[in-house]
Design a protein around this motif. Structure first.
Motif, short mmCIF file in Angstrom:
data_model
loop_
_atom_site.label_atom_id
_atom_site.label_comp_id
_atom_site.label_asym_id
_atom_site.label_seq_id
_atom_site.Cartn_x
_atom_site.Cartn_y
_atom_site.Cartn_z
N THR A 32 -7.86 -7.05 1.81
CA THR A 32 -6.67 -7.81 1.50
C THR A 32 -5.49 -6.93 1.15
O THR A 32 -4.35 -7.38 1.24
CB THR A 32 -6.93 -8.77 0.33
OG1 THR A 32 -7.26 -7.99 -0.83
CG2 THR A 32 -8.05 -9.74 0.64
N GLY A 33 -5.69 -5.69 0.71
CA GLY A 33 -4.59 -4.82 0.35
C GLY A 33 -3.92 -5.21 -0.94
O GLY A 33 -2.78 -4.85 -1.17
N SER A 34 -4.60 -5.99 -1.78
CA SER A 34 -4.04 -6.36 -3.08
C SER A 34 -5.09 -6.13 -4.15
O SER A 34 -6.28 -6.12 -3.87
CB SER A 34 -3.56 -7.80 -3.08
OG SER A 34 -4.65 -8.67 -2.95
N ALA A 35 -4.61 -5.93 -5.37
CA ALA A 35 -5.52 -5.72 -6.50
C ALA A 35 -4.86 -6.21 -7.77
O ALA A 35 -3.66 -5.99 -7.99
CB ALA A 35 -5.87 -4.24 -6.63
N ALA A 36 -5.64 -6.86 -8.61
CA ALA A 36 -5.14 -7.29 -9.92
C ALA A 36 -4.92 -6.04 -10.77
O ALA A 36 -5.78 -5.17 -10.84
CB ALA A 36 -6.14 -8.22 -10.58
N VAL A 37 -3.76 -5.96 -11.39
CA VAL A 37 -3.43 -4.80 -12.22
C VAL A 37 -3.99 -5.04 -13.62
O VAL A 37 -3.69 -6.06 -14.24
CB VAL A 37 -1.90 -4.58 -12.27
CG1 VAL A 37 -1.55 -3.42 -13.20
CG2 VAL A 37 -1.36 -4.34 -10.87
N PRO A 38 -4.82 -4.12 -14.12
CA PRO A 38 -5.36 -4.26 -15.48
C PRO A 38 -4.26 -4.18 -16.54
O PRO A 38 -3.15 -3.72 -16.26
CB PRO A 38 -6.32 -3.07 -15.61
CG PRO A 38 -6.56 -2.60 -14.22
CD PRO A 38 -5.33 -2.94 -13.44
N SER A 39 -4.59 -4.59 -17.76
CA SER A 39 -3.65 -4.54 -18.89
C SER A 39 -4.30 -3.81 -20.06
O SER A 39 -4.60 -4.42 -21.09
CB SER A 39 -3.27 -5.96 -19.31
OG SER A 39 -2.66 -6.65 -18.26
N PRO A 40 -4.52 -2.50 -19.91
CA PRO A 40 -5.18 -1.75 -21.00
C PRO A 40 -4.22 -1.46 -22.16
O PRO A 40 -3.01 -1.66 -22.05
CB PRO A 40 -5.60 -0.46 -20.31
CG PRO A 40 -4.58 -0.25 -19.24
CD PRO A 40 -4.21 -1.65 -18.77
N ASP A 41 -4.80 -0.95 -23.25
CA ASP A 41 -3.97 -0.54 -24.38
C ASP A 41 -3.20 0.73 -24.01
O ASP A 41 -3.37 1.31 -22.93
CB ASP A 41 -4.83 -0.34 -25.63
CG ASP A 41 -5.86 0.78 -25.53
OD1 ASP A 41 -5.73 1.67 -24.67
OD2 ASP A 41 -6.82 0.76 -26.32
N ASP A 65 -3.60 4.41 0.56
CA ASP A 65 -2.70 3.31 0.90
C ASP A 65 -2.82 2.31 -0.24
O ASP A 65 -3.68 1.44 -0.23
CB ASP A 65 -3.12 2.68 2.24
CG ASP A 65 -2.16 1.61 2.71
OD1 ASP A 65 -1.02 1.53 2.19
OD2 ASP A 65 -2.55 0.83 3.59
N ASP A 66 -1.97 2.47 -1.25
CA ASP A 66 -2.09 1.69 -2.48
C ASP A 66 -1.87 0.20 -2.26
O ASP A 66 -1.05 -0.21 -1.45
CB ASP A 66 -1.12 2.22 -3.53
CG ASP A 66 -1.55 3.57 -4.07
OD1 ASP A 66 -2.72 3.97 -3.84
OD2 ASP A 66 -0.73 4.23 -4.73
N PRO A 67 -2.62 -0.61 -3.02
CA PRO A 67 -2.51 -2.07 -2.89
C PRO A 67 -1.25 -2.59 -3.57
O PRO A 67 -0.59 -1.89 -4.34
CB PRO A 67 -3.77 -2.56 -3.62
CG PRO A 67 -4.03 -1.51 -4.65
CD PRO A 67 -3.63 -0.21 -3.99
N GLU A 68 -0.96 -3.84 -3.27
CA GLU A 68 0.14 -4.56 -3.93
C GLU A 68 -0.45 -5.34 -5.10
O GLU A 68 -1.59 -5.78 -5.00
CB GLU A 68 0.81 -5.51 -2.95
CG GLU A 68 1.51 -4.80 -1.81
CD GLU A 68 2.72 -3.98 -2.27
OE1 GLU A 68 3.37 -4.36 -3.27
OE2 GLU A 68 2.98 -2.94 -1.65
N PRO A 69 0.24 -5.54 -6.18
CA PRO A 69 1.54 -4.94 -6.48
C PRO A 69 1.39 -3.47 -6.83
O PRO A 69 0.35 -3.05 -7.34
CB PRO A 69 2.02 -5.75 -7.68
CG PRO A 69 0.77 -6.22 -8.36
CD PRO A 69 -0.24 -6.41 -7.26
N ALA A 70 2.42 -2.69 -6.55
CA ALA A 70 2.39 -1.25 -6.83
C ALA A 70 2.24 -1.02 -8.33
O ALA A 70 2.89 -1.66 -9.14
CB ALA A 70 3.67 -0.61 -6.32
N SER A 71 1.32 -0.11 -8.68
CA SER A 71 1.07 0.21 -10.09
C SER A 71 0.36 1.55 -10.17
O SER A 71 -0.46 1.88 -9.31
CB SER A 71 0.18 -0.87 -10.73
OG SER A 71 -0.23 -0.47 -12.03
N ALA A 72 0.64 2.30 -11.22
CA ALA A 72 -0.08 3.55 -11.48
C ALA A 72 -1.51 3.28 -11.94
O ALA A 72 -2.31 4.20 -12.06
CB ALA A 72 0.66 4.38 -12.52
#
Length: 169
Positions: A32-41, A65-72
């Motif tokens: 899918t080219g997408s990934a849920a972005v985690p919310s760590p401390d 090839d980073d997924p959307e949304p772009a995130s470190a």
């Protein structure tokens, strides 16, 4: 106790993990080219940003090839994508004594090149690997049919460099 490390230290080595990795199958999956972005401390976020800088350009021969949304906190390679997410929550299976004892057929602890991992077979035939005994949890999703033998080997140097051994909060 909050850590898999305190409950059980990994006792299974590479051979059982390699057998499960090799059983990944040969059919393709839809990427899918997408990934849920985690919310760590804040501490884990800093470690994850360091990991992002250390990640290789290629994993198992696949270009980044980073997924959307772009995130470190997320990265990807190939299509269907191998997806890395840093700063995820501790997987519930890490507290399962059947996993630590090697009695769960769909989850297995092991180590690859100095990094401890929990490997979980997913219902769709994909695999999820999550670091253990590190100050932040790093999850790697390998799609069904993807040759997984080189993925953890390629990621181990970056994980060791950026995520110190210890207990994730």
């Amino acid at each position: 106790m909050n850590s898999f490390r305190h409950r059980h230290r990994f006792t299974l080595g590479l051979p059982p993990l390699a057998l499960l990795i090799a059983a990944a199958g040969c059919s393709s999956a839809d990427g899918t080219g997408s990934a849920a972005v985690p919310s760590p401390d804040a501490k884990a976020t800093k470690l994850c940003r360091n990991l992002d800088k250390a990640l290789p350009a290629k994993v198992d021969g696949e270009s980044r090839d980073d997924p959307e949304p772009a995130s470190a906190l997320t990265a990807g390679w190939g299509s269907p994508a191998i997806i890395l997410r840093c700063g995820v929550a501790r997987p519930p299976k890490m507290a399962d004594p059947e996993v630590a004892d090697g009695r769960d057929p769909d989850a297995l602890p092991g180590g690859v090149d100095g990094v401890d991992w929990l490997m979980e077979r997913q219902d769709d035939g994909a695999f999820r690997f999550t670091t253990a005994n590190r100050e932040a949890y790093v999850e790697v999703h390998v799609p069904r049919g993807q040759d997984t033998s080189g993925v953890l080997i390629d990621l181990a140097p970056a994980v060791k460099e950026a995520i110190p051994e210890g207990i994730a909060s």
